[in-house]
Design a protein around this motif. Structure first.
Motif, PDB file in Angstrom:
ATOM      1  N   LYS A  67       0.837  -1.206   0.000  1.00 54.98           N
ATOM      2  CA  LYS A  67       0.000   0.000   0.000  1.00 54.98           C
ATOM      3  C   LYS A  67       0.871   1.254   0.000  1.00 54.98           C
ATOM      4  N   SER A  68       1.973   1.231   0.743  1.00 54.16           N
ATOM      5  CA  SER A  68       2.861   2.402   0.739  1.00 54.16           C
ATOM      6  C   SER A  68       3.502   2.585  -0.633  1.00 54.16           C
ATOM      7  N   THR A  69       3.859   1.486  -1.296  1.00 59.04           N
ATOM      8  CA  THR A  69       4.397   1.574  -2.655  1.00 59.04           C
ATOM      9  C   THR A  69       3.355   2.163  -3.603  1.00 59.04           C
ATOM     10  N   HIS A  70       2.116   1.730  -3.454  1.00 62.37           N
ATOM     11  CA  HIS A  70       1.007   2.266  -4.252  1.00 62.37           C
ATOM     12  C   HIS A  70       0.918   3.776  -4.081  1.00 62.37           C
ATOM     13  N   GLU A  71       0.979   4.255  -2.838  1.00 66.67           N
ATOM     14  CA  GLU A  71       0.850   5.689  -2.581  1.00 66.67           C
ATOM     15  C   GLU A  71       2.073   6.461  -3.072  1.00 66.67           C
ATOM     16  N   ILE A  72       3.242   5.861  -2.986  1.00 64.06           N
ATOM     17  CA  ILE A  72       4.450   6.505  -3.519  1.00 64.06           C
ATOM     18  C   ILE A  72       4.314   6.684  -5.024  1.00 64.06           C
ATOM     19  N   MET A  73       3.832   5.659  -5.707  1.00 66.83           N
ATOM     20  CA  MET A  73       3.686   5.729  -7.161  1.00 66.83           C
ATOM     21  C   MET A  73       2.693   6.802  -7.597  1.00 66.83           C
ATOM     22  N   THR A  74       1.726   7.107  -6.739  1.00 67.71           N
ATOM     23  CA  THR A  74       0.732   8.122  -7.088  1.00 67.71           C
ATOM     24  C   THR A  74       1.067   9.480  -6.464  1.00 67.71           C
ATOM     25  N   GLY A  75       2.211   9.567  -5.769  1.00 67.94           N
ATOM     26  CA  GLY A  75       2.668  10.838  -5.232  1.00 67.94           C
ATOM     27  C   GLY A  75       2.055  11.239  -3.906  1.00 67.94           C
ATOM     28  N   ASN A  76       1.381  10.317  -3.219  1.00 72.79           N
ATOM     29  CA  ASN A  76       0.770  10.609  -1.915  1.00 72.79           C
ATOM     30  C   ASN A  76       1.751  10.244  -0.796  1.00 72.79           C
ATOM     31  N   TYR A  77       2.757  11.077  -0.606  1.00 70.74           N
ATOM     32  CA  TYR A  77       3.872  10.709   0.275  1.00 70.74           C
ATOM     33  C   TYR A  77       3.501  10.700   1.754  1.00 70.74           C
ATOM     34  N   GLU A  78       2.628  11.595   2.167  1.00 67.22           N
ATOM     35  CA  GLU A  78       2.207  11.601   3.576  1.00 67.22           C
ATOM     36  C   GLU A  78       1.444  10.332   3.911  1.00 67.22           C
ATOM     37  N   LEU A  79       0.555   9.931   3.022  1.00 63.87           N
ATOM     38  CA  LEU A  79      -0.203   8.697   3.239  1.00 63.87           C
ATOM     39  C   LEU A  79       0.715   7.489   3.179  1.00 63.87           C
ATOM     40  N   ALA A  80       1.675   7.510   2.261  1.00 62.31           N
ATOM     41  CA  ALA A  80       2.641   6.416   2.166  1.00 62.31           C
ATOM     42  C   ALA A  80       3.401   6.262   3.473  1.00 62.31           C
ATOM     43  N   GLU A  81       3.836   7.382   4.051  1.00 66.43           N
ATOM     44  CA  GLU A  81       4.576   7.331   5.318  1.00 66.43           C
ATOM     45  C   GLU A  81       3.715   6.737   6.430  1.00 66.43           C
ATOM     46  N   LYS A  82       2.436   7.061   6.424  1.00 66.54           N
ATOM     47  CA  LYS A  82       1.520   6.515   7.421  1.00 66.54           C
ATOM     48  C   LYS A  82       1.487   4.988   7.352  1.00 66.54           C
ATOM     49  N   PHE A  83       1.385   4.432   6.137  1.00 64.67           N
ATOM     50  CA  PHE A  83       1.327   2.973   5.995  1.00 64.67           C
ATOM     51  C   PHE A  83       2.680   2.333   6.334  1.00 64.67           C
ATOM     52  N   ILE A  84       3.753   3.019   6.019  1.00 68.90           N
ATOM     53  CA  ILE A  84       5.082   2.499   6.354  1.00 68.90           C
ATOM     54  C   ILE A  84       5.231   2.379   7.872  1.00 68.90           C
TER      55      ILE A  84
END
Length: 229
Positions: A67-84
């Motif tokens: 899920k964090s990779t998914h958000e990174i690919m779409t540029g949602n870095y804050e959300l990606a960090e949350k899942f990480i």
């Protein structure tokens, strides 16, 4: 002898079954990643498989990784960090061998988030720790080179780049790192040449630098080149 032969055969057959089951159990959570890798140049398909991993694996660390990779690919870095962060907590709360391996990749995603968010010192620190643990991880070494370049530490960036220069698997990262290093030197036209070569591909196959990030660099260096001229 017949009895001994039969016993050996049964033992080998049993061992094969056990190893096969272990192999399936180890790799089964990654089935969505494997499917995504079949579509390296079709970002929309990869995103669907990564999202499927999150929905099917639920609270497991691999779900948070994908899920964090998914958000990174779409540029949602804050959300990606949350899942990480959620994934790291899962790994620490359930310190299995599987999760000890997973935390390594979660921290790599964290380094990508820091780098893409402009937090280059933090990206460098995390990427360096990853590389200390696994010197075969070329992607973390590329992040070290690129982060040094963004910080203006050209010599250190070049030293890191030379370690990946001979690796065929890192072709796209090599182009991007060269672009970052040339830009750090003030050679914006050379940087743009490397970047355009990378963007000229039908679709870069590495996961963590989406096209919008490359376009940001393009705009930044074109402006800097004009000002320098």
């Amino acid at each position: 002898m017949d009895y001994l032969s039969l016993n050996l055969t049964s033992t080998l057959a049993g061992l094969t079954v056990v190893l096969f089951v272990m192999f399936i159990r180890l790799h089964w959570p990654f089935r969505f990643q494997y499917m995504a890798n079949l579509y390296k140049r079709r970002a929309e398909v990869r995103l669907r498989w990564l999202d499927a991993s999150y929905r099917k694996n639920r609270s497991r660390a691999v779900a948070m990784l994908d899920k964090s990779t998914h958000e990174i690919m779409t540029g949602n870095y804050e959300l990606a960090e949350k899942f990480i962060v959620q994934g790291i907590h899962v790994c620490k709360d359930q310190p299995s061998l599987f999760n000890q391996a997973m935390i390594h990749y979660l921290f790599y995603n964290l380094a990508i988030v820091y780098y893409s968010s402009g937090r280059y010192s933090e990206a460098l620190e995390v990427a360096f720790r990853i590389y200390q643990r696994d010197q075969g991880m070329t992607d973390s070494l590329a992040l070290i080179a690129c982060s040094h370049a963004r910080l203006g530490e050209v010599e250190s960036a070049w030293e890191a780049y030379q370690l990946i220069a001979t690796k065929r698997s890192a072709r796209e990262w090599k182009l991007f790192c060269l672009a970052e290093i040339e830009a750090a030197k003030g050679n914006y036209e050379r940087a743009l040449t490397h970047l355009r070569q990378l963007m000229g591909k039908s679709s870069p196959s590495f996961l963590h630098l989406n096209r919008s990030e490359l376009e940001k660099r393009l705009e930044e260096w074109q402006k800097a080149s004009t000002q320098a001229g």
